[in-house]
Design a protein around this motif. Structure first.
Motif, PDB file in Angstrom:
ATOM      1  N   PRO A 126       0.890  -1.282  -0.006  1.00  0.00           N
ATOM      2  CA  PRO A 126       0.056   0.034  -0.158  1.00  0.00           C
ATOM      3  C   PRO A 126       0.781   1.109   0.021  1.00  0.00           C
ATOM      4  CG  PRO A 126       0.007  -0.916   1.929  1.00  0.00           C
ATOM      5  CD  PRO A 126       0.703  -1.868   0.998  1.00  0.00           C
ATOM      6  N   LEU A 127       2.064   1.008   0.240  1.00  0.00           N
ATOM      7  CA  LEU A 127       2.888   2.307   0.346  1.00  0.00           C
ATOM      8  C   LEU A 127       3.220   2.661  -1.245  1.00  0.00           C
ATOM      9  CD1 LEU A 127       5.842   1.243   2.563  1.00  0.00           C
ATOM     10  CD2 LEU A 127       3.872   2.528   3.064  1.00  0.00           C
ATOM     11  N   SER A 128       3.167   4.126  -1.435  1.00  0.00           N
ATOM     12  CA  SER A 128       3.259   4.664  -2.853  1.00  0.00           C
ATOM     13  C   SER A 128       4.404   5.514  -3.037  1.00  0.00           C
ATOM     14  CB  SER A 128       1.951   5.094  -3.173  1.00  0.00           C
ATOM     15  OG  SER A 128       1.600   6.168  -2.402  1.00  0.00           O
ATOM     16  N   ALA A 129       4.820   5.734  -4.040  1.00  0.00           N
ATOM     17  CA  ALA A 129       5.820   6.610  -4.564  1.00  0.00           C
ATOM     18  C   ALA A 129       5.361   7.455  -5.567  1.00  0.00           C
ATOM     19  CB  ALA A 129       7.462   6.168  -4.694  1.00  0.00           C
ATOM     20  N   PRO A 130       6.143   8.709  -5.775  1.00  0.00           N
ATOM     21  CA  PRO A 130       5.611   9.433  -6.980  1.00  0.00           C
ATOM     22  C   PRO A 130       5.243   8.695  -8.430  1.00  0.00           C
ATOM     23  CG  PRO A 130       7.220  10.601  -5.851  1.00  0.00           C
ATOM     24  CD  PRO A 130       7.214   9.253  -5.197  1.00  0.00           C
ATOM     25  N   GLY A 131       5.994   7.616  -8.476  1.00  0.00           N
ATOM     26  CA  GLY A 131       5.772   6.916  -9.846  1.00  0.00           C
ATOM     27  C   GLY A 131       5.040   5.759  -9.587  1.00  0.00           C
ATOM     28  N   GLY A 132       4.330   5.601  -8.366  1.00  0.00           N
ATOM     29  CA  GLY A 132       3.358   4.248  -8.094  1.00  0.00           C
ATOM     30  C   GLY A 132       3.575   3.451  -7.099  1.00  0.00           C
ATOM     31  N   ASN A 133       3.024   2.635  -6.656  1.00  0.00           N
ATOM     32  CA  ASN A 133       3.208   1.671  -5.698  1.00  0.00           C
ATOM     33  C   ASN A 133       4.436   0.905  -5.557  1.00  0.00           C
ATOM     34  OD1 ASN A 133       0.647   2.615  -4.690  1.00  0.00           O
ATOM     35  ND2 ASN A 133      -0.385   0.801  -5.191  1.00  0.00           N
ATOM     36  N   VAL A 134       4.877   0.565  -4.618  1.00  0.00           N
ATOM     37  CA  VAL A 134       6.017  -0.161  -4.132  1.00  0.00           C
ATOM     38  C   VAL A 134       5.692  -1.550  -4.039  1.00  0.00           C
ATOM     39  CG1 VAL A 134       8.089  -0.656  -2.538  1.00  0.00           C
ATOM     40  CG2 VAL A 134       7.179   1.723  -2.770  1.00  0.00           C
ATOM     41  N   GLY A 135       6.623  -2.275  -5.350  1.00  0.00           N
ATOM     42  CA  GLY A 135       6.491  -3.705  -5.108  1.00  0.00           C
ATOM     43  C   GLY A 135       7.378  -4.300  -4.246  1.00  0.00           C
ATOM     44  N   TRP A 136       7.206  -5.691  -3.783  1.00  0.00           N
ATOM     45  CA  TRP A 136       7.839  -6.288  -2.847  1.00  0.00           C
ATOM     46  C   TRP A 136       7.939  -7.677  -3.083  1.00  0.00           C
ATOM     47  CZ3 TRP A 136       6.011 -10.178   0.343  1.00  0.00           C
ATOM     48  CH2 TRP A 136       4.611 -10.261   0.355  1.00  0.00           C
ATOM     49  N   ALA A 137       8.907  -8.445  -2.543  1.00  0.00           N
ATOM     50  CA  ALA A 137       9.124  -9.822  -2.587  1.00  0.00           C
ATOM     51  C   ALA A 137       9.755 -10.563  -1.470  1.00  0.00           C
ATOM     52  CB  ALA A 137       9.690 -10.499  -3.972  1.00  0.00           C
ATOM     53  N   LEU A 138       9.504 -11.444  -0.923  1.00  0.00           N
ATOM     54  CA  LEU A 138      10.309 -12.104   0.226  1.00  0.00           C
ATOM     55  C   LEU A 138      10.196 -13.538   0.146  1.00  0.00           C
ATOM     56  CD1 LEU A 138      10.884 -11.447   3.197  1.00  0.00           C
ATOM     57  CD2 LEU A 138       8.528 -12.013   3.953  1.00  0.00           C
ATOM     58  N   GLY A 139      11.474 -13.983   0.231  1.00  0.00           N
ATOM     59  CA  GLY A 139      11.660 -15.477   0.168  1.00  0.00           C
ATOM     60  C   GLY A 139      12.439 -16.150   1.018  1.00  0.00           C
ATOM     61  N   PHE A 140      12.322 -17.412   1.233  1.00  0.00           N
ATOM     62  CA  PHE A 140      13.046 -18.366   2.164  1.00  0.00           C
ATOM     63  C   PHE A 140      13.607 -19.495   1.426  1.00  0.00           C
ATOM     64  CE2 PHE A 140       9.627 -16.279   4.433  1.00  0.00           C
ATOM     65  CZ  PHE A 140      10.319 -15.469   5.635  1.00  0.00           C
ATOM     66  N   GLN A 141      14.856 -20.098   1.885  1.00  0.00           N
ATOM     67  CA  GLN A 141      15.510 -21.145   1.263  1.00  0.00           C
ATOM     68  C   GLN A 141      16.001 -22.102   2.172  1.00  0.00           C
ATOM     69  OE1 GLN A 141      18.909 -21.244  -1.612  1.00  0.00           O
ATOM     70  NE2 GLN A 141      17.225 -21.433  -3.390  1.00  0.00           N
ATOM     71  N   VAL A 142      16.018 -23.356   1.741  1.00  0.00           N
ATOM     72  CA  VAL A 142      16.617 -24.298   2.449  1.00  0.00           C
ATOM     73  C   VAL A 142      17.592 -25.334   1.487  1.00  0.00           C
ATOM     74  CG1 VAL A 142      16.919 -26.137   4.407  1.00  0.00           C
ATOM     75  CG2 VAL A 142      15.345 -24.329   4.609  1.00  0.00           C
TER      76      VAL A 142
END
Length: 410
Positions: free
Chosen positions: A167-183
């Protein structure tokens, strides 16, 4: 006249049986084999939660099995056969003083071309061939055996990734995100055959162990405990494993309509002596016009040593200029390796018009503790400068290099 092998000193360079030089049509004196089998299973599931967050879970497993056998010559057996005690003695044993060279079932090994009836290079008959001087099948079997090991490695990887638009936005649009885990779970096992097993045969002579100086007795003087074979070094049986845990996060920030910034970070924990690392990254792209843009990034990175770098060994044939000949170079793993890391950055520009697209980039990478193999050239140069030669027992004033040991180091 004929040479008296007991009274005529000769220096022999070469293989006991080169290409086509064996009287055997099949067997350890003519060729080895490599059998390898790889099995891999992978699958993934993905979906989307009601809040719009995407998820992806993946699991893969791979297993690689190898059985490698390579022909090699017994160090002691070749010395015995050159002195007329082939076949009638143990190829890794000392000569019974009651035996007589070339008699009573004892055979000489003939390294000269008059033992060969045909050239395998061009198929022509050898006019110098003398059947009475040819090496026998029994002698070929006596001199040679198969060196090798059975090895198995497994890798299992589990990944879980979530992504979405915040929901966070910057002047150019909303912020995209990714979160990952690995074993990641790695397993490695090697089981050398008996003649290649250094726990059974560390020295050229069967049943002997290295002395207080860490060296073995051999027909060529004191040598490193690399086993009973002339070229390929023996191996220690071993089994090792490691589990690596990792997590990452990425953010795509449209700072302005024409400026994008990417922030990323990754954490990995190798455990044990290797330890853990946290590595950030920042990247940006500025679209100055429809045709021209600038880009750049900066990051740190980390790579831990693999299991076969921490242990195990291998042998290669390399030309050693100081000796004017090819020598066996043994490379050993190192359990005390540190992980290697790096700081890197790049800057570049892109241009596109019509059907033309071009780019110019500058890269810089600064390594810390890189994992490398020691240079045999540097080792030989140091040996020569320090006059640390293996001594020829027949002539202690003359130094010879029989083989070279290198290590994997930082």
């Amino acid at each position: 006249g004929a040479l008296d092998p007991a009274a005529t000193p000769l220096l022999y360079f070469g293989r006991s049986f080169g290409a086509g030089g064996s009287p055997l049509s099949d067997g350890p004196a003519t060729g080895g084999y490599r059998q390898m089998q790889t099995t891999r299973i992978a699958g993934s599931l993905n979906g989307q939660f009601e809040n719009g967050v995407f998820w992806n879970a993946g699991l893969s497993w791979a297993r690689a099995e190898s059985e490698i056998r390579t022909p090699d010559t017994y160090i002691v057996g070749l010395d015995n056969a050159l002195n007329g005690f082939g076949v009638c003695t143990d190829p890794a044993g000392r000569v019974d003083p009651s035996l007589t060279a070339g008699q009573g079932g004892c055979e000489y090994f003939n390294p000269f071309s008059n033992a060969l009836s045909v050239s395998t290079t061009n198929g022509f008959s050898n006019p110098q061939f003398d059947p009475s001087l040819a090496n026998s099948v029994a002698l070929a079997e006596y001199l040679t055996t198969l060196n090798g090991a059975d090895s198995t490695s497994e890798l299992a990887v589990f990944d879980l990734v979530f992504s979405g638009e915040s929901p966070l936005s910057a002047p150019g649009g909303n912020v995209g995100w990714a979160l990952g885990f690995q074993v990641r779970k790695e397993d490695y096992e090697t089981d050398p055959n008996d003649v290649s097993d250094l726990t059974l045969f560390p020295c050229p002579y069967e049943g002997e162990q290295p002395g207080a100086d860490g060296l073995c007795d051999s027909p060529n003087g004191r040598v490193a405990p690399t086993g009973p074979l002339a070229f390929l070094a023996g191996q220690l049986p071993g089994q090792d494993d490691q589990t690596i845990y990792a997590a990452f996060a990425e953010f795509q920030i449209p700072l302005y309509d024409n400026v994008d910034i990417q922030l990323a970070m990754r954490y990995e924990d190798y455990g044990g002596e290797v330890g853990s690392t946290f590595d950030p990254k920042i990247a940006a792209k500025w679209q100055i016009s429809d045709e021209f843009s600038l880009r750049g990034s900066a990051q740190t990175s980390f790579r831990g040593p693999t299991l076969n770098q921490l242990s195990g060994q291998g042998t290669t044939l390399q030309f050693v200029a100081a000796t004017g000949a090819f020598k066996a170079v043994d490379t050993f793993g190192n359990p005390n390796l540190n992980p290697e890391s790096a700081f890197s950055y790049n800057a570049g520009a892109l241009f596109e018009r019509g059907g033309f697209r071009g780019s110019v980039d500058f890269f810089s990478i600064d390594f810390t503790d890189p994992i490398i193999v020691e240079s045999q050239d540097d080792i030989v140069a140091n040996v020569i400068e320090s006059q640390l030669f293996f001594q020829d027992p027949a002539n202690p004033s003359v130094g010879t290099i029989t083989r070279i040991v290198t290590n994997i180091v930082n």
